[in-house]
Motif scaffolding. Sequence first.
Motif, PDB file in Angstrom:
ATOM      1  N   LEU A 132      30.091  46.768  27.143  1.00 14.51           N
ATOM      2  CA  LEU A 132      31.215  47.445  27.778  1.00 14.51           C
ATOM      3  C   LEU A 132      30.832  48.884  28.098  1.00 14.51           C
ATOM      4  O   LEU A 132      30.075  49.515  27.364  1.00 14.51           O
ATOM      5  CB  LEU A 132      32.436  47.439  26.862  1.00 14.51           C
ATOM      6  N   TYR A 133      31.404  49.415  29.176  1.00  8.49           N
ATOM      7  CA  TYR A 133      31.139  50.794  29.547  1.00  8.49           C
ATOM      8  C   TYR A 133      31.888  51.758  28.636  1.00  8.49           C
ATOM      9  O   TYR A 133      32.900  51.406  28.009  1.00  8.49           O
ATOM     10  CB  TYR A 133      31.560  51.043  30.996  1.00  8.49           C
ATOM     11  N   GLU A 134      31.405  52.997  28.564  1.00 13.37           N
ATOM     12  CA  GLU A 134      32.069  54.042  27.788  1.00 13.37           C
ATOM     13  C   GLU A 134      33.511  54.223  28.284  1.00 13.37           C
ATOM     14  O   GLU A 134      33.782  54.249  29.479  1.00 13.37           O
ATOM     15  CB  GLU A 134      31.336  55.377  27.930  1.00 13.37           C
ATOM     16  N   GLY A 135      34.439  54.365  27.332  1.00 14.67           N
ATOM     17  CA  GLY A 135      35.832  54.571  27.693  1.00 14.67           C
ATOM     18  C   GLY A 135      36.498  53.359  28.297  1.00 14.67           C
ATOM     19  O   GLY A 135      37.547  53.463  28.936  1.00 14.67           O
ATOM     20  N   SER A 136      35.925  52.178  28.104  1.00  9.75           N
ATOM     21  CA  SER A 136      36.468  50.955  28.678  1.00  9.75           C
ATOM     22  C   SER A 136      37.900  50.717  28.215  1.00  9.75           C
ATOM     23  O   SER A 136      38.234  50.888  27.040  1.00  9.75           O
ATOM     24  CB  SER A 136      35.592  49.769  28.291  1.00  9.75           C
ATOM     25  N   LYS A 137      38.761  50.312  29.141  1.00 10.38           N
ATOM     26  CA  LYS A 137      40.160  50.046  28.796  1.00 10.38           C
ATOM     27  C   LYS A 137      40.281  48.863  27.831  1.00 10.38           C
ATOM     28  O   LYS A 137      41.287  48.730  27.126  1.00 10.38           O
ATOM     29  CB  LYS A 137      40.968  49.768  30.058  1.00 10.38           C
ATOM     30  N   VAL A 167      52.325  41.817  27.867  1.00  6.88           N
ATOM     31  CA  VAL A 167      51.307  42.837  28.115  1.00  6.88           C
ATOM     32  C   VAL A 167      49.963  42.403  27.541  1.00  6.88           C
ATOM     33  O   VAL A 167      48.915  42.583  28.176  1.00  6.88           O
ATOM     34  CB  VAL A 167      51.750  44.183  27.518  1.00  6.88           C
ATOM     35  N   ASP A 168      49.970  41.816  26.353  1.00  2.53           N
ATOM     36  CA  ASP A 168      48.725  41.315  25.758  1.00  2.53           C
ATOM     37  C   ASP A 168      48.095  40.241  26.640  1.00  2.53           C
ATOM     38  O   ASP A 168      46.876  40.191  26.809  1.00  2.53           O
ATOM     39  CB  ASP A 168      48.984  40.744  24.365  1.00  2.53           C
ATOM     40  N   GLU A 169      48.941  39.355  27.181  1.00  2.00           N
ATOM     41  CA  GLU A 169      48.437  38.308  28.064  1.00  2.00           C
ATOM     42  C   GLU A 169      47.749  38.930  29.284  1.00  2.00           C
ATOM     43  O   GLU A 169      46.677  38.479  29.719  1.00  2.00           O
ATOM     44  CB  GLU A 169      49.585  37.402  28.520  1.00  2.00           C
ATOM     45  N   TYR A 170      48.348  39.964  29.827  1.00  2.00           N
ATOM     46  CA  TYR A 170      47.756  40.660  30.982  1.00  2.00           C
ATOM     47  C   TYR A 170      46.419  41.287  30.605  1.00  2.00           C
ATOM     48  O   TYR A 170      45.436  41.171  31.345  1.00  2.00           O
ATOM     49  CB  TYR A 170      48.735  41.729  31.467  1.00  2.00           C
ATOM     50  N   ASN A 171      46.374  41.948  29.450  1.00  4.61           N
ATOM     51  CA  ASN A 171      45.132  42.587  29.010  1.00  4.61           C
ATOM     52  C   ASN A 171      44.057  41.563  28.679  1.00  4.61           C
ATOM     53  O   ASN A 171      42.865  41.812  28.915  1.00  4.61           O
ATOM     54  CB  ASN A 171      45.414  43.471  27.801  1.00  4.61           C
ATOM     55  N   LEU A 172      44.475  40.429  28.127  1.00  7.94           N
ATOM     56  CA  LEU A 172      43.523  39.357  27.829  1.00  7.94           C
ATOM     57  C   LEU A 172      42.895  38.826  29.112  1.00  7.94           C
ATOM     58  O   LEU A 172      41.674  38.660  29.206  1.00  7.94           O
ATOM     59  CB  LEU A 172      44.233  38.232  27.074  1.00  7.94           C
ATOM     60  N   GLN A 173      43.731  38.608  30.103  1.00  2.93           N
ATOM     61  CA  GLN A 173      43.233  38.127  31.385  1.00  2.93           C
ATOM     62  C   GLN A 173      42.318  39.161  32.037  1.00  2.93           C
ATOM     63  O   GLN A 173      41.263  38.828  32.604  1.00  2.93           O
ATOM     64  CB  GLN A 173      44.420  37.816  32.310  1.00  2.93           C
ATOM     65  N   SER A 174      42.703  40.446  31.961  1.00  6.77           N
ATOM     66  CA  SER A 174      41.899  41.518  32.546  1.00  6.77           C
ATOM     67  C   SER A 174      40.542  41.616  31.871  1.00  6.77           C
ATOM     68  O   SER A 174      39.512  41.788  32.536  1.00  6.77           O
ATOM     69  CB  SER A 174      42.646  42.845  32.432  1.00  6.77           C
ATOM     70  N   LEU A 175      40.530  41.500  30.557  1.00 11.46           N
ATOM     71  CA  LEU A 175      39.261  41.568  29.816  1.00 11.46           C
ATOM     72  C   LEU A 175      38.324  40.452  30.247  1.00 11.46           C
ATOM     73  O   LEU A 175      37.141  40.681  30.519  1.00 11.46           O
ATOM     74  CB  LEU A 175      39.556  41.495  28.320  1.00 11.46           C
TER      75      LEU A 175
END
Length: 577
Positions: free
Chosen positions: A26-31, A97-105
Amino acid sequence: MQIIKSFFKLLVFVCPFTAAAQSTYLYEGSKEQHFIDRIEIKQQTNTDLNFSSVRPLTRKAIVEETTFLDSARMGYRDDSTGLDKYPEWTDLGLTQVDEYNLQSLRMNSSEWVTTPRADFNSKNLLLKTFYKTKANFFEVNNKDFFLAINPVLQISQAVEPGYTEGIFLNARGINARGLIAKKVGFSTYLTENQERGPQFYQQKIIADRAVPGVGFYKPFKKTGVDYFDARGYFTFNAAKFIDFQFGYDKNFIGNGYRSLLLSDFGNSYLFLKINTKVWKLNYQNLFMELIPEFEKLRDTLVDRKYAAMHHLSLNVTKWLNVGVFEGIVFGRKNRFDFQYLNPIIFLRHIEGSIGSPDNATAGVDFKANVAHKLQFYGQLMLDEFRIADIRSNKGSFANKYGYQAGVKYVDAFGINNLDLQFESNRVRPFTYSHNDSIANYTHYNQPLAHPLGANFQEFIFIAHYQPIPKLTINARTIYYKRGLDSLKNGVLQNFGGNIFRNNTVRPMDEGFVVGGGAKATCLNANILVSYELKPNLFLDASALARTFKIENVSGQSNTTLVTIGLRLNMFKKQFDY
């Protein structure tokens, strides 16, 4: 660094690329980092995520874990898939929101996603070639080759009341990552930047002769700076449990906002990293080429110094991880010491056996996930100490150590996606310094660990709230007191806060306390509101208020900063000191 390059060539010859799949990081500061913290705490017993105190994290590892989470959330109990490894916790309570972040990851590390990924594809392609997927500008994803190329951009404008010059950041560049036959990984990150920060930031650049987090710069429009940030590495897997990474980038050891062992605050450096993960153990070796304090007046080759660090962490239980750390920064000017290449021996023993005056450090860290809501974490960093002096309680300069204590609280007070964090850091005078100015715990005129150096007490409070999937509110308050060097009879007395100064030059041997010398206090409060317009494209608005005061000195430095900006595939620039 010739010895690291030669050592790496030997490893390539001895350990050919024939083992398991290899991942980029992962890049530095990754969301994604905050989401990973959340799911680790909520799951509590995930022994793989418990190894996340050594960063950056590999994309392969986090995708594997989120694949398990996705399946566990659906209630799958197929023993053959290994998805029953945590039968006591399958109801993860993931919010929208977790579902959205999971999909984004998963979308941002799609090379490791094995399940169908039609929802990653873009509806509107650009020239039928670009943005075929939502996350990547250009992507090739074949059986034996993966490549993702993305533009990097950050444009921001700010107003500092009482200061007539414009505050701005103009950063643009490119990042790329790839895999060859899923056995060799590579990554590069390049940005060209022009920047004028707030006045206290400008003063720090002048004092340090380096841009925080970057290093080398050129003047731009008198009070601004122009700098190039280039990083890159490649990775391979030499055996089933052993990974190698060689490149020019940063590393971080710890679970907090700060680290007292090794931080990513400063400039990048050349390094070779060996990570061994087996059973309940994760062991990391880090060999680094660093640059001692210098003032570059013209185009001349700067000197080098070197460091070797080991970190071993153990999952004592499924919810408790404990690590031990040791490091050596040594001042063989422009020459690596072969003795420190041994990856499994105590570095302190080598230092003693060869009769060297090197700067040896040691430490421990821990984190405990409790009640699917809390994580307690901390560090103890030991530079030098004497039991007799500690017992005498006379404030000996030789008692050089620091400690960190913190807690994270997810879904605080029953509010979904409101996460709180409190952290305290305390470092005694002269910690990280040395009697050899080359061997202090620094790189490119910046600390290797905490940005404040030594002789300080710091308190940090962070609130992270994501009320809807695309909107994030992050509030951070930092308060610290710090002891600065002070003038006496026209001579600047060393009170142990400046870790670049030779610690043999001091006004006394005893009587040193944290905050001693010229006492400085600082309150730094910041709120950042980010809205994700499209994947990895953020509209940012932030406000910062900073007050800095030196005791018995008239006046104080007050800064107010209001910023708006647009950011694509890049971490948000912070002024957190």
